[in-house]
Design an enzyme around this catalytic site. Structure first.
Site, PDB file in Angstrom:
ATOM      1  N   GLU A   8       0.807  -1.219   0.000  1.00  0.00           N
ATOM      2  CA  GLU A   8       0.000   0.000   0.000  1.00  0.00           C
ATOM      3  C   GLU A   8       0.844   1.275   0.000  1.00  0.00           C
ATOM      4  OE1 GLU A   8      -2.542  -0.653   3.356  1.00  0.00           O
ATOM      5  OE2 GLU A   8      -4.060  -1.676   2.143  1.00  0.00           O
TER       6      GLU A   8
ATOM      7  N   GLU B  85       7.669 -21.563   7.737  1.00  0.00           N
ATOM      8  CA  GLU B  85       7.869 -20.696   8.901  1.00  0.00           C
ATOM      9  C   GLU B  85       8.918 -21.239   9.849  1.00  0.00           C
ATOM     10  OE1 GLU B  85       4.952 -21.646  12.511  1.00  0.00           O
ATOM     11  OE2 GLU B  85       3.915 -20.707  10.826  1.00  0.00           O
TER      12      GLU B  85
END
Length: 315
Positions: A97, A128
């Protein structure tokens, strides 16, 4: 799976999770599924209402990290988020963004998620658990000591996030560890540790809930306040907005109007003369300079519109 964690017995990992606030079981909610939908919604809303208070308690640490990040970015560094699962997705979201909101270069704010882009929409088994994967991802970006790496992990133990911060710190980059448990390995590994303890979740271990909300709030601050410090705003106006669609073009005109009070025809002329650059257009109108002078003044002020206006008016 990371070789360093592969040999850990399930009971050891279970014992570790038992120590985490974010994983705690709440007996008083054991019958939550028996409640009607409105009652559950009210309960969940009450839980969420406590998140901003938890964030507020950590604002000094957040502000210190932001000032340090902004200083590095002013010197040409990048802001890089690194996380797995929900935490990784939130980092990618925040990074994505920044170009339309602040006209940031696509490589100025980067979001890394364990397992790569596919992990945004599906689970990548074992990603992960790999600190080595994090190091490889950062190495591929040619990390430098001007960069800032923010590791994000609700538990504060995720090997990918801890590995990213560890690798970055060894190479002189600024490091921030954002977690939702106290005494986390992630915060300890980072130069700036931020632990927003929001407590156990409504659904045991579902850290996409309060922990995710807390992380989103902090990441909002990190990107927004950093961009304010870098001169991407004028007051509370997004003067570096990139007008890439009709809505943003309309917003650009409105921002120029709010900043200058100029009539529509003058705004259109200023935007046309400056190639649609909002910051430049505002400077031409407020300082009564042409487009070339506006560009020069902004360059001399390192992109800070208020400083450029002051410089123009002082001449």
């Amino acid at each position: 799976m990371n070789p360093s964690t592969q040999g850990q017995a399930p009971d050891r990992l279970r014992a570790e999770l038992d120590t985490l606030t974010t994983e705690a079981f709440r007996p008083e909610l054991a019958d939550v599924d028996r409640l009607n939908t409105l009652a559950i919604a009210r309960l969940m809303n009450a839980e969420d209402a406590a998140v901003p208070t938890a964030v507020a308690e950590r604002l000094p640490e957040v502000a210190a990290a932001i000032d340090a990040i902004a200083a590095r970015m002013a010197d040409g560094g990048r802001l890089i988020y690194a996380g797995a699962g929900t935490a990784g997705r939130l980092g990618v979201l925040d990074a994505s963004e920044c170009p339309p909101t602040f006209n940031a270069a696509p490589d100025q704010v980067i979001g890394l998620i364990a397992g790569g882009p596919d992990a945004l929409v599906t689970s990548i088994e074992g990603a992960e658990d790999s600190a080595e994967l994090a190091a490889a991802d950062l190495a591929a970006l040619k990390l430098t000591d001007r960069d800032s790496v923010v590791g994000v992990s609700a538990s504060g133990r995720t090997p990918y996030a801890v590995g990213a911060v560890t690798y970055a710190r060894e190479r002189g980059a600024l490091t921030v560890g954002l977690a939702c448990n106290a005494g986390s390995a992630l915060a300890a590994a980072a130069e700036h540790g931020i632990e927003v303890v929001v407590g156990p979740e409504l659904l045991t271990g579902s850290t996409r809930l309060k922990a995710g909300t807390a992380q989103k709030l902090v990441l909002n601050m990190v990107s927004t306040l950093t961009m304010i410090r870098l001169g991407k705003t004028y007051g509370n106006l997004m003067v570096d907005v990139r007008a890439s669609n009709d809505k943003l073009r309309a917003r650009s005109r409105r921002i120029v109007a709010l900043a200058t009070g100029a009539p529509d025809d003058a705004i259109e002329a200023a935007l046309a003369a400056t190639g649609g650059e909002v910051k430049n257009a505002i400077l031409t109108l407020l300082a009564d300079v042409d487009a070339a002078a506006a560009e020069r003044l902004l360059a001399e002020a390192n992109g800070h519109l208020r400083a450029a206006i002051d410089a123009a008016r002082a001449t």
